[in-house]
Design an enzyme around this catalytic site. Structure first.
Site, PDB file in Angstrom:
ATOM      1  N   THR A  95       0.861  -1.179   0.000  1.00 41.19           N
ATOM      2  CA  THR A  95       0.000   0.000   0.000  1.00 41.19           C
ATOM      3  C   THR A  95       0.901   1.234   0.000  1.00 41.19           C
ATOM      4  O   THR A  95       1.556   1.545   0.989  1.00 41.19           O
ATOM      5  CB  THR A  95      -0.921   0.012   1.226  1.00 41.19           C
ATOM      6  N   LYS A 170      -8.046   0.783  -2.247  1.00 47.15           N
ATOM      7  CA  LYS A 170      -7.570   0.190  -0.994  1.00 47.15           C
ATOM      8  C   LYS A 170      -7.626   1.214   0.144  1.00 47.15           C
ATOM      9  O   LYS A 170      -8.004   0.879   1.270  1.00 47.15           O
ATOM     10  CB  LYS A 170      -6.142  -0.320  -1.182  1.00 47.15           C
ATOM     11  N   LYS A 246     -33.048   5.733  15.010  1.00 47.04           N
ATOM     12  CA  LYS A 246     -33.675   5.267  16.251  1.00 47.04           C
ATOM     13  C   LYS A 246     -32.649   4.616  17.170  1.00 47.04           C
ATOM     14  O   LYS A 246     -32.538   4.955  18.360  1.00 47.04           O
ATOM     15  CB  LYS A 246     -34.792   4.268  15.942  1.00 47.04           C
TER      16      LYS A 246
END
Length: 283
Positions: A95, A170, A246
């Protein structure tokens, strides 16, 4: 060695080793290179340098630590480009910065070599199981050349787009991943303060996410633009908004009662409707 594409792999760390072990089953053969002399892959051949490896491999995977190491392995002394033949495909699994991939691709293209950024998702266990997701940015022909040998390590290989797109995908995926981890710590603090066994809570989360798909279950549309009232997805996402608002409101109320700060929960309630594309003004 068969007449099929010969594969090379550089960087046999926590991720690279199980990937290389899977690729060693490829009929075209595997050559690997790593700085650790004790690393071995049964059925594969060791090369002493990236340049030596590139002499015998036409598809080369690279899994090293960072941008600096990627640049050195591809274009530095004794790097892949010193001996790679035209038509070679280099897949960067690390990466890195998308710009690093763009710059390296230009250097490689000048020598007739294709470079793709191909980061992976699924961790070491995914690699061992041959179930990694691989996101590929670059020329489609290069992507297609990877697909057959990499079927041994990946059961989801996606062509994300041009060079850099794999890394951008990525980074978006990991943004979700680590924000979710941070939200998990917040939920754990709330559960712990309420006297709940957080190990049991974790079992419930893993069980239901495996069924529903977790956060990825709402990634169904091709755009993040607001949804028109006559759109197919409008009723579905307004239903999700209603449930989410909610439950977020109830969780925040519990946090107030227990004195637990839930900043991510507050942000989620504030931004949930607009993020889904069905803001309160559309209700």
């Amino acid at each position: 060695m068969s007449d099929q594409t010969a594969v090379g792999f550089i960087g046999l760390g926590n991720m690279g080793l199980p990937m290389a072990q899977k690729l060693a089953g490829w009929d075209g053969g595997l050559t690997f290179c790593d700085l650790n002399p004790d690393v071995d892959v049964q059925g594969a051949t060791r090369a002493d340098s990236a340049a030596e490896l590139a002499k015998s491999a036409s598809v080369i995977g690279v899994t090293v630590l960072n941008d600096e190491q990627v640049n050195a392995v591809v274009a530095g002394p004794n790097g892949i480009l010193e001996s790679a033949e035209p038509g070679t495909v280099i897949a960067i699994h690390s990466t890195i910065s998308p710009q690093t991939a763009v710059d390296l691709e230009k250097q490689c293209a000048a020598q007739g070599v294709a470079l793709v950024d191909a980061p992976v998702s699924g961790g070491a266990d995914g690699a061992k199981q041959g179930r990694l997701a691989i996101m590929v940015g670059g020329e489609r022909d290069a992507y297609l050349k990877l697909k057959e040998p990499y079927s041994l390590v990946s059961d989801m290989m996606i062509h994300a787009g041009p060079i850099g797109a794999g890394t951008k995908m990525k980074l978006a995926r990991n943004l979700l991943h680590f924000i979710s981890f941070t939200a998990t710590t917040e939920a754990s603090r709330l559960a712990e303060a309420a006297g709940i066994d957080i190990v049991k809570l974790g079992k419930v989360v893993r069980h239901t996410d495996a069924i529903t798909g977790g956060a990825g279950a709402i990634m169904l549309r091709e755009t993040t633009a607001p949804i028109a009232a006559d759109d197919f997805w409008y009723d579905i996402f307004t239903h999700v908004r209603g449930l989410g608002e909610k439950d977020l409101g109830l969780a925040l109320q519990l946090g107030t009662e227990l004195g637990v700060e839930l900043p991510l929960g507050e942000i989620a309630l504030e931004r949930f409707a607009d993020g889904l594309g069905v803001g309160r003004d559309n209700a």
